[in-house]
Motif scaffolding. Structure first.
Motif, PDB file in Angstrom:
ATOM      1  N   UNK A 184       0.897  -1.414   0.037  1.00 40.46           N
ATOM      2  CA  UNK A 184      -0.029  -0.188   0.346  1.00 40.46           C
ATOM      3  C   UNK A 184       0.381   1.475   0.188  1.00 40.46           C
ATOM      4  N   UNK A 185       1.866   0.953   0.353  1.00 48.23           N
ATOM      5  CA  UNK A 185       2.367   2.484   0.532  1.00 48.23           C
ATOM      6  C   UNK A 185       3.819   2.547  -0.505  1.00 48.23           C
ATOM      7  N   UNK A 186       3.461   1.849  -1.732  1.00 48.48           N
ATOM      8  CA  UNK A 186       4.305   1.447  -2.823  1.00 48.48           C
ATOM      9  C   UNK A 186       5.540   1.147  -2.500  1.00 48.48           C
ATOM     10  N   UNK A 187       5.658   0.295  -1.363  1.00 45.25           N
ATOM     11  CA  UNK A 187       7.072  -0.319  -1.539  1.00 45.25           C
ATOM     12  C   UNK A 187       7.260  -1.468  -2.811  1.00 45.25           C
ATOM     13  N   UNK A 220      -4.955  -6.556  -3.530  1.00 42.19           N
ATOM     14  CA  UNK A 220      -4.048  -5.701  -3.167  1.00 42.19           C
ATOM     15  C   UNK A 220      -3.625  -6.674  -1.785  1.00 42.19           C
ATOM     16  N   UNK A 244      14.738  -1.130   6.122  1.00 43.09           N
ATOM     17  CA  UNK A 244      14.516   0.400   6.627  1.00 43.09           C
ATOM     18  C   UNK A 244      13.709   0.294   6.996  1.00 43.09           C
ATOM     19  N   UNK A 245      12.581   0.331   5.447  1.00 41.75           N
ATOM     20  CA  UNK A 245      11.203   1.643   5.601  1.00 41.75           C
ATOM     21  C   UNK A 245      10.864   0.272   5.526  1.00 41.75           C
ATOM     22  N   UNK A 248       8.311  -2.590   9.308  1.00 41.88           N
ATOM     23  CA  UNK A 248       6.782  -2.014  10.384  1.00 41.88           C
ATOM     24  C   UNK A 248       6.048  -3.354   9.676  1.00 41.88           C
ATOM     25  N   UNK A 249       6.444  -2.643   8.122  1.00 38.70           N
ATOM     26  CA  UNK A 249       5.336  -3.248   7.301  1.00 38.70           C
ATOM     27  C   UNK A 249       5.587  -4.920   6.792  1.00 38.70           C
ATOM     28  N   UNK A 284      -4.994   2.404  11.238  1.00 36.41           N
ATOM     29  CA  UNK A 284      -5.805   2.411   9.613  1.00 36.41           C
ATOM     30  C   UNK A 284      -6.234   3.453   9.170  1.00 36.41           C
TER      31      UNK A 284
ATOM     32  N   UNK B  69      -2.303   8.910  -2.521  1.00 34.21           N
ATOM     33  CA  UNK B  69      -2.581   7.920  -2.034  1.00 34.21           C
ATOM     34  C   UNK B  69      -3.736   7.576  -2.601  1.00 34.21           C
ATOM     35  N   UNK B  98       0.357   6.429   3.947  1.00 33.53           N
ATOM     36  CA  UNK B  98       0.757   5.758   2.673  1.00 33.53           C
ATOM     37  C   UNK B  98       2.504   6.299   2.224  1.00 33.53           C
ATOM     38  N   UNK B  99       3.797   6.407   2.894  1.00 36.37           N
ATOM     39  CA  UNK B  99       5.063   7.219   2.882  1.00 36.37           C
ATOM     40  C   UNK B  99       5.171   5.708   2.984  1.00 36.37           C
ATOM     41  N   UNK B 100       6.353   5.900   1.701  1.00 37.00           N
ATOM     42  CA  UNK B 100       7.154   4.766   1.216  1.00 37.00           C
ATOM     43  C   UNK B 100       8.179   4.791   2.538  1.00 37.00           C
ATOM     44  N   UNK B 102      11.545   7.354   4.088  1.00 38.08           N
ATOM     45  CA  UNK B 102      11.810   8.424   4.656  1.00 38.08           C
ATOM     46  C   UNK B 102      13.572   8.752   4.550  1.00 38.08           C
ATOM     47  N   UNK B 118      16.534   2.450  -3.444  1.00 40.52           N
ATOM     48  CA  UNK B 118      14.994   1.499  -2.841  1.00 40.52           C
ATOM     49  C   UNK B 118      13.727   1.100  -3.017  1.00 40.52           C
TER      50      UNK B 118
END
Lengths: 710, 121
Positions: A184-187, A220, A244-245, A248-249, A284, B69, B98-100, B102, B118
C-alpha cells in the motif's frame, strides 16, 4: 558537490532566513497582540523549523542548537501544551532577536559567545516545566523507527562453524513476508530483493503456498513469502538497513547460518513486530477518517490565497537588464528623432511600426522596473526590533503600528531605508516619547505610540513616522541654535523654521548625547542619506501632541516620465508626476508681489509664480510671463506652485543618469538624461526649486550662510 | 529515459539542495513549495518518485501523501518523507498515510540516492 553550487545554496539559505525571520517576528507580534489562529502559530513554527533544517545541512551547529530549543518551545505552544501569555511572547521575541543575531553572525562567518544567549535558552526551556521530559520521551519513541541494534555476538559464536564461509564471509538466512500495508505504501518486494543481491550472493526462493485460487484472489493482498540464503561480507545491520523502510510492514526474520529454522532464542523481534502490526492496521481506518476530515478543512481555504509561483534571480542580472533597457529607450528616442529629420510622415506604415515599437519598449521597461520593486515590508518589519530595543533601553513603553507595508518601491531605495528609519525611530522614542510617569501625568496613556506608514502619492513613496510624544521643544531648539551660532539671538523664526533647525549638521537637542539616538549622527545625516536617494524629509510637530516626520522618495531610480521644456535656450526636464496642469498666462491673472515676486491666479487660487530660468541662474531678470508657459506643479508636501518656462517641447519617458556619479550635486537639479538627439538635458528638482522660493526651506537656505560664518 | 522526481518542500534551501544532488545524479526534478502545489505538479507531470517535507503551509506532508494515495493513478508512486531524527511520531504518521520511506535531514547525498534506489526501479 561543487563548491560554487554549495555557495549558491548557502546564499539561498540566508536569503530565505531573512524571510523566515520576518515571518517569525510578525507572527510573534500578532500572537502577542492576541492572534490565536493556529496557522499563525504554525507559520512561526515553520519559520524556525526551516532555519534549523538548513542550518543542519550546513553544520551551523550553534544555530541548530538554538533553533532546536526554540522550535521545541514553539511546538509546545502549537500543540497547546503551553499557553500564549505576555511573558511567553516576550521570551519568544527575545529568542527571535537572538536567532536573527545568530543568523547574521553565521552569515558573516563569525559566532556569538553562547553564554550571551544562555539566559534566553534557559527561559525558553523554562516555558515548559515538562520540557525536558517531553524531549526524552521523544527520543525514546524514536528508537522504534531506527533499526534496532540487537547484539548477535553470542549467536554468531554459537553458530560460528555454520555461519561463516571458508573465505570469511558471513552466511545468513532471511525470511521475508511483506504485509499488505507494505505494498500500500508503494514499497516493492522486488526492489528489496534486488538490494539484498547487491550486498552479497543471494539465493532466493519464493514461497507461494498461501496463494489462493484465482477467484479468491484479492489483488491488494500480500500472499508471497521469500526465503533468502545470503552470503555477504556485511553484517546483519546491512541486511536490516535494506529493510529499514518496511520494518513495520513485513515479517522479517534473520538468522546466521544456512539452516532452515531460526535458532529459538535469537528472535525477540519477530513477536514484537507482528504484535505491533495488528493495532497499527486496525488504527489505519480510523486515522484515515479523522485525517480526511482534518484535511478537508485544511484544503478548503488555500485557493483563496494561492501564492503565484516565483523564481529567484541575482539582482545583477536584473540590473544589467535595466541598463540595457535604459539604452534601448534612449536608442528608441534617437530613432524617432531620425525619422522626424528624414521627414517620415506620421501616419506612414514605417512610422506606425515605430510607434508600436515604442509602446513595446515602454512595456518592457515597466515590466523590468516592476521586477525591482519590492514591498517596504522587509524594512518595516525590522523596525519592530529597533522599537523594542530602544524602548527597553530607555525604560519606556512603546507600541509600533505599521500601515502600508505592501507599498512597493525600488529595491535600491529599500536597501537604503533601514539606516535613516532606524535613526528616526530611535529619535522618536528617545526624544519624542515621554517616560510612562510623565505621560500619565499629562493625561496620556502610559504606552507611547509610534506609527510607521507608507503610501504612494504623486509618483513617489511617502513614508511617515508619527509619534504621540512631547513634540519638539522649540524653546530648547532655539536656545541651542543660538548657542551654536546657527541663528542670531534675536532672529525671527516661525515654528516651522525652528523645527527645521534640527536637520542642521551636528545639531542635537539631547542634553547629553545618549548612546541611542546619539551614535554620533544627527538628523542632518538622515536628511543627506534621504537626499542621496532623490528624496526629501520634512517635519511637522505639535508641542505636547507629538511629531510627524515625512519622507518622500522616488519609486524608481532609473526612469521618469518627464515633460521636456525650453528655458532660456536650455532644454530641461520636469518630472510629470509633479505636474498638475499647464496653462497660457493671461495678463489679468497675474499679480505683482514685492519687488520681484509674482503671483498667478490659477484654478481659483493665488499661487506663487516662479521663473525657472531665473531660479536656476540661466537669466538675470524675471521673464515676461505673457508668451511663456505656466506649469502648475504640486510638491509632495501638498503645496502648489506655478513654474514659468519658455515653451513645452514634448512629453516622454526618460532614463535617469545620475549627476552625482558623473559630475556632482547641483542644487535645483535632480539628475540628467540623454535626449533623442544625443544631447544631455538636466532634470529639474521641482521641490527644491519651489523650496528655494518660499516656505520653511527658504529659511534654512538663509540660515546656511550664517552657519558658514559661525 | 531518466526518472522524474517531484520534490515538495516549503524551504527553498532544501529544494535547491535536493535539486543539486538529484540533477547531478541524472534525475529530472520538478519542484513544489507546498502540498497543494505538489498535487498540481503531480497531476501535470506524473513523477517516478516523490520526496516531500512534512511541515508546510496550506497542505502539509501528511495531507499531501494521503491525497496522493487517494488518487488511483498515483497509488504506486514511491513517496519519501524528509524528516529529522526526532520526528519519530511524524515518521509513523507519514507511514500510516502511505509514505514509502524516509530521508533523515540533514541528508547525505549518497544516502538520499540510495533511498531512492531502494524504492524505485
Amino acid at each position: 558537490m561543487a563548491d560554487d553550487a554549495l555557495t549558491h545554496i548557502k546564499q539561498t539559505y540566508f536569503a530565505e532566513c531573512e524571510e523566515q525571520l520576518a515571518e517569525l517576528e510578525s507572527g510573534l507580534i500578532a500572537i502577542a497582540d492576541g492572534d490565536r489562529d493556529p496557522e499563525t502559530i504554525n507559520a512561526v513554527f515553520r519559520a524556525v523549523h526551516s532555519i534549523k533544517g538548513g542550518a543542519g545541512a550546513f553544520h551551523f551547529d550553534d544555530l541548530v542548537r538554538f533553533s532546536h530549543v526554540f522550535e521545541t518551545a514553539l511546538d509546545n505552544l502549537r500543540s497547546g501544551r503551553i499557553e500564549a501569555s505576555p511573558a511567553l511572547t516576550k521570551v519568544m521575541l527575545r529568542a527571535a532577536d537572538t536567532i536573527a543575531d545568530l543568523v547574521t553572525a553565521t552569515r558573516e562567518g563569525g559566532a556569538i559567545e553562547p553564554s550571551s544567549y544562555q539566559s534566553v535558552l534557559d527561559e525558553l526551556a523554562a516555558l515548559d516545566a515538562n520540557g525536558g521530559e517531553a524531549e526524552e520521551a521523544d527520543e525514546f519513541a524514536d528508537l522504534g523507527f531506527e533499526p534496532i541494534v540487537v547484539s548477535f555476538d553470542d549467536a554468531d559464536m554459537d553458530a560460528a562453524d555454520g555461519a561463516v564461509t571458508a573465505d570469511g564471509r558471513n552466511l545468513f538466512t532471511i525470511v521475508f513476508k511483506p504485509l499488505r500495508s507494505m505494498y500500500r505504501n508503494a514499497n516493492e518486494a522486488g526492489l528489496l530483493l534486488r538490494a539484498l543481491g547487491q550486498i552479497g550472493d543471494a539465493e532466493i526462493i519464493c514461497d507461494d503456498a498461501e496463494l489462493p485460487v484465482l477467484q479468491d484472489l484479492d489483488p491488494e493482498e500480500s500472499y508471497l513469502r521469500w526465503r533468502i540464503r545470503l552470503t555477504t561480507e556485511d553484517s546483519e545491520d546491512a541486511i536490516r538497513h535494506v529493510f529499514e523502510f518496511v520494518e513495520d510492514d513485513c515479517d522479517l526474520q534473520i538468522w546466521p547460518g544456512h539452516c532452515d529454522e531460526p535458532p529459538a532464542a535469537v528472535d525477540p523481534l519477530a513477536f514484537l513486530t507482528s504484535a505491533d502490526d495488528l493495532p497499527a492496521i486496525a488504527q489505519d481506518g480510523a486515522l484515515a477518517n479523522a485525517e480526511a476530515q482534518d484535511r478537508a478543512v485544511k484544503i478548503a481555504p488555500p485557493i483563496v490565497h494561492a501564492a503565484a509561483p516565483t523564481i529567484r534571480v541575482e539582482i545583477d542580472r536584473v540590473d544589467r537588464l535595466v541598463d540595457l533597457i535604459g539604452e534601448l529607450v534612449i536608442n528608441q528616442a534617437m530613432l524617432a528623432q531620425r525619422f522626424v529629420e528624414l521627414g517620415v510622415e506620421r501616419g506612414s506604415p514605417v512610422a506606425l511600426s515605430l510607434d508600436e515599437h515604442d509602446r513595446l519598449t515602454r512595456g518592457i521597461q515597466n515590466s523590468v522596473m516592476a521586477i525591482r520593486a519590492q514591498p517596504v515590508k522587509s524594512v518595516f518589519q525590522r523596525m519592530s526590533r529597533v522599537v523594542r530595543e530602544v524602548a527597553a533601553m530607555t525604560g519606556k513603553s512603546v507600541r509600533l503600528d505599521m500601515e502600508g507595508e505592501n507599498t512597493e518601491v525600488d529595491k535600491t531605495v529599500i536597501e537604503h531605508l533601514t539606516d535613516p528609519l532606524t535613526h528616526m525611530l530611535r529619535n522618536a522614542i528617545d526624544h519624542g516619547i515621554e517616560s510612562p510617569e510623565k505621560r500619565l501625568a499629562v493625561g496620556k496613556r502610559a504606552e507611547g505610540s509610534v506609527r510607521l506608514s507608507a503610501t504612494h502619492r504623486s509618483g513617489r513613496i511617502i513614508i511617515e513616522i508619527a509619534d504621540d510624544g512631547a513634540g519638539i521643544d522649540r524653546g530648547r531648539v532655539r536656545e541651542m541654535a543660538v548657542d551654536k551660532g546657527l541663528i542670531a539671538h534675536d532672529a525671527l523664526l516661525s515654528d516651522e523654521e525652528i523645527d527645521e533647525l534640527i536637520f542642521h549638521p551636528g545639531f542635537s537637542t539631547a542634553k547629553e548625547v545618549s548612546n541611542l539616538s546619539g551614535r554620533g549622527v544627527g538628523m542632518d545625516v538622515v536628511r543627506k542619506s534621504i537626499q542621496a536617494l532623490g528624496g526629501r524629509i520634512g517635519i511637522a510637530s505639535r508641542p505636547g501632541h507629538g511629531s510627524i516626520f515625512t519622507l518622500s522618495l522616488p519609486l524608481t531610480l532609473a526612469v521618469l516620465d518627464g515633460m521636456i521644456v525650453k528655458v532660456a535656450g536650455e532644454t530641461l526636464v520636469l518630472p510629470l508626476a509633479s505636474i498638475v496642469e499647464t496653462l497660457q498666462p493671461k495678463a489679468d491673472s497675474l499679480r505683482g508681489f514685492g519687488v520681484e515676486d509674482k503671483l498667478i491666479l490659477a484654478r481659483g487660487a493665488v499661487t506663487p509664480l516662479i521663473d525657472v530660468g531665473l531660479r536656476l541662474g540661466y537669466r538675470a531678470v524675471h521673464a515676461d510671463p505673457l508668451g511663456c508657459v505656466v506649469i502648475l506643479v504640486e510638491s509632495e508636501r501638498g503645496g502648489r506652485c506655478a513654474l514659468l518656462v519658455d515653451a513645452i517641447l514634448e512629453q516622454r519617458q526618460i532614463v535617469i543618469k545620475s549627476l552625482e556619479k558623473n559630475y556632482g550635486l547641483i542644487p535645483g537639479i535632480a539628475a540628467a538624461t540623454i535626449l533623442g538627439d544625443g544631447r544631455v538635458a538636466l532634470i529639474v528638482d521641482v521641490d527644491a526649486v519651489i523650496a528655494g522660493h518660499a516656505g520653511p526651506h527658504q529659511s534654512v537656505q538663509r540660515i546656511q550662510p550664517l552657519q558658514v560664518s559661525a | 529515459m531518466s526518472m522524474t522526481i517531484l520534490t515538495v518542500d516549503d524551504s527553498r534551501t532544501m529544494r535547491e539542495m535536493l535539486r543539486m544532488v538529484l540533477s547531478d545524479a541524472g534525475f529530472r526534478v520538478v519542484e513544489a513549495d507546498d502540498g497543494i502545489n505538489g498535487l498540481e505538479k503531480l497531476r501535470a507531470e506524473p513523477p517516478d518518485v516523490i520526496i516531500t517535507d512534512i511541515n508546510m503551509p496550506r497542505l502539509d506532508g501528511f495531507g499531501f501523501i494521503d491525497e496522493v494515495r487517494r488518487d488511483a493513478q498515483h497509488r504506486a508512486v514511491p513517496i519519501l518523507v524528509l524528516t529529522t531524527e526526532s520526528d519519530a511520531e511524524k515518521k509513523a504518521r507519514a507511514r500510516r498515510a502511505g509514505a514509502t520511506g524516509w530521508i533523515v535531514k540533514p541528508f547525505h547525498p549518497g544516502k538520499l540516492l540510495e533511498a531512492i534506489r531502494r524504492v524505485a526501479a
